[in-house]
Design a protein around this motif. Sequence first.
Motif, short mmCIF file in Angstrom:
data_model
loop_
_atom_site.label_atom_id
_atom_site.label_comp_id
_atom_site.label_asym_id
_atom_site.label_seq_id
_atom_site.Cartn_x
_atom_site.Cartn_y
_atom_site.Cartn_z
N GLN A 17 0.84 -1.20 0.00
CA GLN A 17 0.00 0.00 0.00
C GLN A 17 0.88 1.25 0.00
N ARG B 208 -6.70 14.26 5.05
CA ARG B 208 -7.81 13.35 4.81
C ARG B 208 -7.42 11.87 4.97
N LYS B 209 -6.12 11.60 5.01
CA LYS B 209 -5.61 10.23 5.11
C LYS B 209 -6.15 9.34 3.99
N CYS B 210 -6.14 9.86 2.78
CA CYS B 210 -6.58 9.10 1.63
C CYS B 210 -5.65 9.39 0.45
N ALA B 211 -5.62 8.45 -0.52
CA ALA B 211 -4.74 8.61 -1.68
C ALA B 211 -5.34 9.62 -2.65
N VAL B 212 -4.48 10.51 -3.15
CA VAL B 212 -4.91 11.56 -4.06
C VAL B 212 -3.87 11.70 -5.17
N GLN C 230 0.55 9.31 -7.09
CA GLN C 230 -0.37 9.62 -6.00
C GLN C 230 0.40 9.87 -4.71
N SER D 7 -5.07 17.62 -0.32
CA SER D 7 -6.00 17.35 -1.42
C SER D 7 -6.92 18.55 -1.61
N MET E 5 -0.50 10.45 -0.20
CA MET E 5 -1.49 10.43 0.87
C MET E 5 -1.74 11.86 1.34
N CYS E 6 -2.99 12.28 1.33
CA CYS E 6 -3.33 13.60 1.89
C CYS E 6 -3.20 13.51 3.41
#
Length: 482
Positions: A291, A318-322, A312, A338, A314-315
Amino acid sequence: MFYLVRLDRDGDGNLVETPLPDYGTFEKGADAAKASKTAAGATGAKVQCRRIAQAGDWRGAMAKRLEDGELTRLPEKWDLEPIKDHFAHLATIDQSKIGYIDSEEHGIINKATVLTPGRYISRFYPEVDDNKRRHLIAAIDPSGEVYYAWTPDEIEEVYVKGPESCMDGDHVFDDLPVWPTQPYGAGDLAVAYTRNKDGKIQSRAVCWPEKKLFGRVYGDFQRMKAALEAEGYTWMRNENSADGNKKVQVFIGAKLLKIPTENADHEYVMPYFDDIKVAIDMGDHFVTAEQGELGKTWIASGSSSDGCAVLQRMCPRRKCAVKLTDMRFVNGVNEEWSLSAIREEAFTCGGNGNLYPHEHKVIMGNGVPWSKEHFEQHGEHCIFTHKNWPKDQMVQRGRKRMHTSAAYHFDEEGNELEIAAPSFRPWTKSDLLTEMDPAVLRNAMSVDWTTHNQLMAEISRPRRSDRVDATALVLNRRARVA
């Protein structure tokens, strides 16, 4: 120990006992006797049980079967020294495999164990090198020989000329500098493939030869899976569908080539992934990983339609892939966020145009937000208007420092003026266009209109019955007439 035999008569009327291997052996005679009745009913022949210890010469019987042609010998090209008591032969049911006697007990009951040529070699001839191994396999099953494509060009050929897929030769990738599968050719991963009797590529699978792992198979799944497992490989999946690798392992730690598309920022050539989650950006190459990680940049599967993907990250908010193209640098925290995080948790400083978190916000007198950082250098608080203003809008009246809008209350020595209070009429946009300085107008147009008129009404209210804010006189010239 007991086993079952079928009783027949030969041409001369002699009784012949033929072992029934499908029923196996039995520890107890009673169990064997019971099974013999079942077998007799199923075969329509007379069946009896016999003791293993009283069995005849099974070795002689096997040798005779090979000599008479009842069993097919291995081809001449199979030039390995025979394993004693194996009586290896082409399996009766599937002659692309090898049948052999695995034990004394199996020999007595005429039970052959069946393996693919590759697995038989791995188990009993481990010293045979890969080149010899492939030739031996091909001698029995030409389509069972496994080949390996290592270089980017070799891998491209296997995909273009091989089984149907989103990366095959029927697709067009003219916008890319290379075929989308070339990143596999970085040296760790290879593409295993087989050919049919006509020499055409009939199956393929991405594999890791050093770790003996292989993933999704395209083409002749059963034959390819058996061929690779015969060579000691482990299948990484629980099924062979597109989403058949959710709970099993994926390729981790393998290099991939880093090839820019030159079509867009942070965009790279990348195949559609089957058994790779992401690939971490290592500078001059990618490395497959489970990951993405905070603070690192990575790439995911290439699109099946255009064979490329965008980096990509990690924001941190937000702790999400961007996608990197959808991230912006936020000052104050010195992080890339993000766009969704920016919309909700950041603002654009009206002083320098940079992004900052809301906690860095300073509201200026005209309602425009500045960052604390910019305000410390270029802003000042006016104790008379109780608001924040740009330094270049502040003036000195005697020993007093104030915003220009408050300066009309005082003379040059800082003495407060006495001026009759005007009435207040809310301004309209047309008033602004005719009465305001263009530079001031630009700032005013960005202010909420209701808030502006409320502010003007407050400014116009006299502090004492005989004094009034002189700013109102200047900004509301038309109010005097009203």
